[in-house]
Design a protein around this motif. Sequence first.
Motif, PDB file in Angstrom:
ATOM      1  N   VAL A 174      70.336 -44.253 -10.020  1.00  0.00           N
ATOM      2  CA  VAL A 174      69.804 -44.174 -11.381  1.00  0.00           C
ATOM      3  C   VAL A 174      70.782 -43.414 -12.260  1.00  0.00           C
ATOM      4  N   THR A 175      71.102 -43.981 -13.414  1.00  0.00           N
ATOM      5  CA  THR A 175      72.000 -43.333 -14.371  1.00  0.00           C
ATOM      6  C   THR A 175      71.183 -42.691 -15.478  1.00  0.00           C
ATOM      7  N   ALA A 176      71.484 -41.450 -15.786  1.00  0.00           N
ATOM      8  CA  ALA A 176      70.777 -40.716 -16.838  1.00  0.00           C
ATOM      9  C   ALA A 176      71.770 -40.266 -17.900  1.00  0.00           C
ATOM     10  N   HIS A 177      71.319 -40.245 -19.158  1.00  0.00           N
ATOM     11  CA  HIS A 177      72.151 -39.811 -20.276  1.00  0.00           C
ATOM     12  C   HIS A 177      71.448 -38.667 -21.018  1.00  0.00           C
ATOM     13  N   VAL A 178      72.221 -37.655 -21.381  1.00  0.00           N
ATOM     14  CA  VAL A 178      71.688 -36.510 -22.123  1.00  0.00           C
ATOM     15  C   VAL A 178      72.707 -36.109 -23.184  1.00  0.00           C
ATOM     16  N   GLU A 179      72.228 -35.848 -24.384  1.00  0.00           N
ATOM     17  CA  GLU A 179      73.081 -35.308 -25.441  1.00  0.00           C
ATOM     18  C   GLU A 179      72.543 -33.932 -25.837  1.00  0.00           C
ATOM     19  N   THR A 180      73.422 -32.926 -25.854  1.00  0.00           N
ATOM     20  CA  THR A 180      73.017 -31.548 -26.141  1.00  0.00           C
ATOM     21  C   THR A 180      73.929 -30.951 -27.205  1.00  0.00           C
TER      22      THR A 180
END
Length: 199
Positions: free
Chosen positions: A66-72
């Motif tokens: 599973v690929t997850a994306h996060v922008e912080t």
Amino acid sequence: MTFSRISILATTAIVFTATAGQAECVTLDRSQTYSLTRHDPYFSVTNTVSNDGTVREIRESQMNGVTAHVETIYWNGVIAIDRQSDTSHIQVFMDSSAQSADLSRASQAYSYPMTLMVNGATVDHGTFTMETIEQTSLYIGDCAYPVMIVRTTMERQNGSPINEEALLSVEAGMLLGNVAMTADWQPRHGVFFDEIAVK
């Protein structure tokens, strides 16, 4: 030498020995955008540092297929004030004076009232504290990079404190690693990288 430094150096020695032989070390004060990569499990970060010290971090991770994306968005490279993932939006509101906290010298401490929001709703209040501990070196590949160990604590009214040790590159104004800590400042797990590059 503090326990923090011992634990971090021991961990990084194990993590980074496999990537010895990197041809060239990155100069951290000559760009505004850097990429950091961990190979296994895959974890990639692209950091863009603004002139006011705000950092935009875009990360991609893979686990169990599973690929997850996060922008912080970070203030001072350390304070995560806005985090948008595939499933949630977390925001921390505090006084903007936190952006000018001096994290380049050891033994400095700062504390700010904060409000925590999740998906647009206020869920908690508390205090965010930062303390600079000491400067040390962090190895990525066979290159040593100076970092300031910055302890952060999010004290919440409705939950346990969240303690972390940030490994802050003062030169670049961004994190080169991070260690989640227990309530009594024992390391639980860390995020480290195998490669760093200028973009």
